[in-house]
Design a protein around this motif. Sequence first.
Motif, PDB file in Angstrom:
ATOM      1  N   ALA A  88       0.914  -1.281  -0.034  1.00 49.32           N
ATOM      2  CA  ALA A  88      -0.284   0.139  -0.158  1.00 49.32           C
ATOM      3  C   ALA A  88       0.865   1.305  -0.053  1.00 49.32           C
ATOM      4  CB  ALA A  88      -0.812  -0.030   1.291  1.00 49.32           C
ATOM      5  N   GLY A  89       0.588   2.196  -0.863  1.00 51.22           N
ATOM      6  CA  GLY A  89       1.526   3.405  -0.925  1.00 51.22           C
ATOM      7  C   GLY A  89       2.867   3.009  -1.227  1.00 51.22           C
ATOM      8  N   GLY A  90       3.121   1.910  -2.018  1.00 51.70           N
ATOM      9  CA  GLY A  90       4.537   1.710  -2.394  1.00 51.70           C
ATOM     10  C   GLY A  90       5.234   1.179  -1.343  1.00 51.70           C
ATOM     11  N   LYS A  91       4.823   0.804  -0.098  1.00 54.68           N
ATOM     12  CA  LYS A  91       5.216   0.048   1.217  1.00 54.68           C
ATOM     13  C   LYS A  91       4.883  -1.180   1.339  1.00 54.68           C
ATOM     14  CE  LYS A  91       6.455   4.225   3.888  1.00 54.68           C
ATOM     15  NZ  LYS A  91       6.554   4.294   5.217  1.00 54.68           N
ATOM     16  N   VAL A  92       5.848  -2.309   1.301  1.00 55.62           N
ATOM     17  CA  VAL A  92       5.421  -3.588   1.685  1.00 55.62           C
ATOM     18  C   VAL A  92       4.814  -3.769   3.190  1.00 55.62           C
ATOM     19  CG1 VAL A  92       6.106  -6.128   1.885  1.00 55.62           C
ATOM     20  CG2 VAL A  92       7.055  -4.473   0.129  1.00 55.62           C
ATOM     21  N   LEU A  93       3.678  -4.118   3.199  1.00 54.53           N
ATOM     22  CA  LEU A  93       2.844  -4.360   4.493  1.00 54.53           C
ATOM     23  C   LEU A  93       3.261  -5.660   5.158  1.00 54.53           C
ATOM     24  CD1 LEU A  93      -0.526  -2.579   3.855  1.00 54.53           C
ATOM     25  CD2 LEU A  93       1.541  -1.596   4.720  1.00 54.53           C
ATOM     26  N   GLY A  94       3.350  -6.602   4.330  1.00 58.01           N
ATOM     27  CA  GLY A  94       3.522  -8.167   4.795  1.00 58.01           C
ATOM     28  C   GLY A  94       3.545  -8.950   3.635  1.00 58.01           C
ATOM     29  N   ASN A  95       3.863 -10.238   3.843  1.00 59.67           N
ATOM     30  CA  ASN A  95       3.871 -11.211   2.862  1.00 59.67           C
ATOM     31  C   ASN A  95       2.578 -12.270   3.108  1.00 59.67           C
ATOM     32  OD1 ASN A  95       4.781 -13.914   1.894  1.00 59.67           O
ATOM     33  ND2 ASN A  95       6.134 -12.638   0.822  1.00 59.67           N
ATOM     34  N   VAL A  96       1.826 -12.618   2.032  1.00 62.92           N
ATOM     35  CA  VAL A  96       0.802 -13.512   2.345  1.00 62.92           C
ATOM     36  C   VAL A  96       1.100 -14.731   1.589  1.00 62.92           C
ATOM     37  CG1 VAL A  96      -1.723 -13.669   1.677  1.00 62.92           C
ATOM     38  CG2 VAL A  96      -0.751 -11.283   2.290  1.00 62.92           C
ATOM     39  N   LYS A  97       0.592 -15.656   2.371  1.00 60.94           N
ATOM     40  CA  LYS A  97       0.743 -17.035   1.673  1.00 60.94           C
ATOM     41  C   LYS A  97      -0.451 -17.194   0.914  1.00 60.94           C
ATOM     42  CE  LYS A  97       2.118 -21.553   3.346  1.00 60.94           C
ATOM     43  NZ  LYS A  97       2.892 -22.094   2.266  1.00 60.94           N
ATOM     44  N   ILE A  98      -0.364 -17.958  -0.382  1.00 63.51           N
ATOM     45  CA  ILE A  98      -1.438 -18.013  -1.056  1.00 63.51           C
ATOM     46  C   ILE A  98      -1.992 -19.743  -0.924  1.00 63.51           C
ATOM     47  CG2 ILE A  98      -2.361 -18.387  -3.473  1.00 63.51           C
ATOM     48  CD1 ILE A  98      -0.473 -16.412  -4.408  1.00 63.51           C
ATOM     49  N   LYS A  99      -3.128 -19.791  -0.254  1.00 64.33           N
ATOM     50  CA  LYS A  99      -3.627 -20.967   0.450  1.00 64.33           C
ATOM     51  C   LYS A  99      -4.579 -21.739  -0.638  1.00 64.33           C
ATOM     52  CE  LYS A  99      -2.340 -20.211   4.904  1.00 64.33           C
ATOM     53  NZ  LYS A  99      -3.033 -19.934   6.349  1.00 64.33           N
ATOM     54  N   LYS A 100      -5.142 -20.800  -1.482  1.00 67.99           N
ATOM     55  CA  LYS A 100      -6.443 -21.371  -2.215  1.00 67.99           C
ATOM     56  C   LYS A 100      -6.002 -20.718  -3.808  1.00 67.99           C
ATOM     57  CE  LYS A 100     -10.120 -21.889   0.992  1.00 67.99           C
ATOM     58  NZ  LYS A 100     -11.318 -21.416   1.389  1.00 67.99           N
ATOM     59  N   GLY A 101      -6.705 -21.262  -4.688  1.00 66.08           N
ATOM     60  CA  GLY A 101      -6.670 -20.966  -6.182  1.00 66.08           C
ATOM     61  C   GLY A 101      -5.284 -21.347  -6.805  1.00 66.08           C
ATOM     62  N   ILE A 102      -5.171 -20.682  -7.823  1.00 65.28           N
ATOM     63  CA  ILE A 102      -3.879 -21.054  -8.633  1.00 65.28           C
ATOM     64  C   ILE A 102      -3.124 -19.611  -8.878  1.00 65.28           C
ATOM     65  CG2 ILE A 102      -3.138 -21.674 -10.921  1.00 65.28           C
ATOM     66  CD1 ILE A 102      -5.701 -23.445 -11.012  1.00 65.28           C
ATOM     67  N   PHE A 103      -1.729 -19.921  -8.635  1.00 63.49           N
ATOM     68  CA  PHE A 103      -1.107 -18.508  -8.707  1.00 63.49           C
ATOM     69  C   PHE A 103      -0.892 -18.111 -10.126  1.00 63.49           C
ATOM     70  CE2 PHE A 103       3.312 -16.577  -8.271  1.00 63.49           C
ATOM     71  CZ  PHE A 103       2.797 -15.601  -7.562  1.00 63.49           C
ATOM     72  N   GLN A 104      -1.435 -16.770 -10.241  1.00 64.12           N
ATOM     73  CA  GLN A 104      -1.441 -16.445 -11.612  1.00 64.12           C
ATOM     74  C   GLN A 104       0.105 -16.299 -12.242  1.00 64.12           C
ATOM     75  OE1 GLN A 104      -4.318 -15.927 -13.488  1.00 64.12           O
ATOM     76  NE2 GLN A 104      -5.192 -17.032 -11.739  1.00 64.12           N
ATOM     77  N   GLY A 105       0.307 -16.378 -13.316  1.00 63.37           N
ATOM     78  CA  GLY A 105       1.646 -16.308 -13.850  1.00 63.37           C
ATOM     79  C   GLY A 105       2.516 -17.580 -13.962  1.00 63.37           C
ATOM     80  N   ASP A 106       2.051 -18.467 -12.946  1.00 62.57           N
ATOM     81  CA  ASP A 106       2.789 -19.748 -12.999  1.00 62.57           C
ATOM     82  C   ASP A 106       2.497 -20.531 -14.110  1.00 62.57           C
ATOM     83  OD1 ASP A 106       3.505 -22.627 -12.165  1.00 62.57           O
ATOM     84  OD2 ASP A 106       4.160 -21.765 -10.453  1.00 62.57           O
ATOM     85  N   GLY A 107       3.672 -21.112 -14.770  1.00 68.02           N
ATOM     86  CA  GLY A 107       3.496 -22.024 -16.114  1.00 68.02           C
ATOM     87  C   GLY A 107       2.768 -23.198 -16.070  1.00 68.02           C
ATOM     88  N   LEU A 108       2.484 -23.551 -14.681  1.00 67.32           N
ATOM     89  CA  LEU A 108       1.501 -24.554 -14.503  1.00 67.32           C
ATOM     90  C   LEU A 108       0.205 -24.278 -14.414  1.00 67.32           C
ATOM     91  CD1 LEU A 108       3.564 -26.975 -12.112  1.00 67.32           C
ATOM     92  CD2 LEU A 108       3.064 -27.473 -14.479  1.00 67.32           C
TER      93      LEU A 108
END
Length: 65
Positions: free
Chosen positions: A37-57
């Motif tokens: 937010a506002g160019g600052k990293v607020l944290g890292n979020v683990k993706i637990k559902k769905g398919i990661f966009q941009g992954d070749g699979l």
Amino acid sequence: MLPHSWIIKNMDMFGIAENLRKLVSDIMKSWNTDLMAGGKVLGNVKIKKGIFQGDGLSPLLFVLA
């Protein structure tokens, strides 16, 4: 969004080899993204559902599920 467990279950139902299911499962465990937010990293979020966009699979996993 589909739980990662359902994606793996579908791979099992389609007869995908165990070593490939394990590989995909391990890859999905490493999926994460930075929350910003506002160019600052607020944290890292683990993706637990769905398919990661941009992954070749992603297209293949989407079609399987």
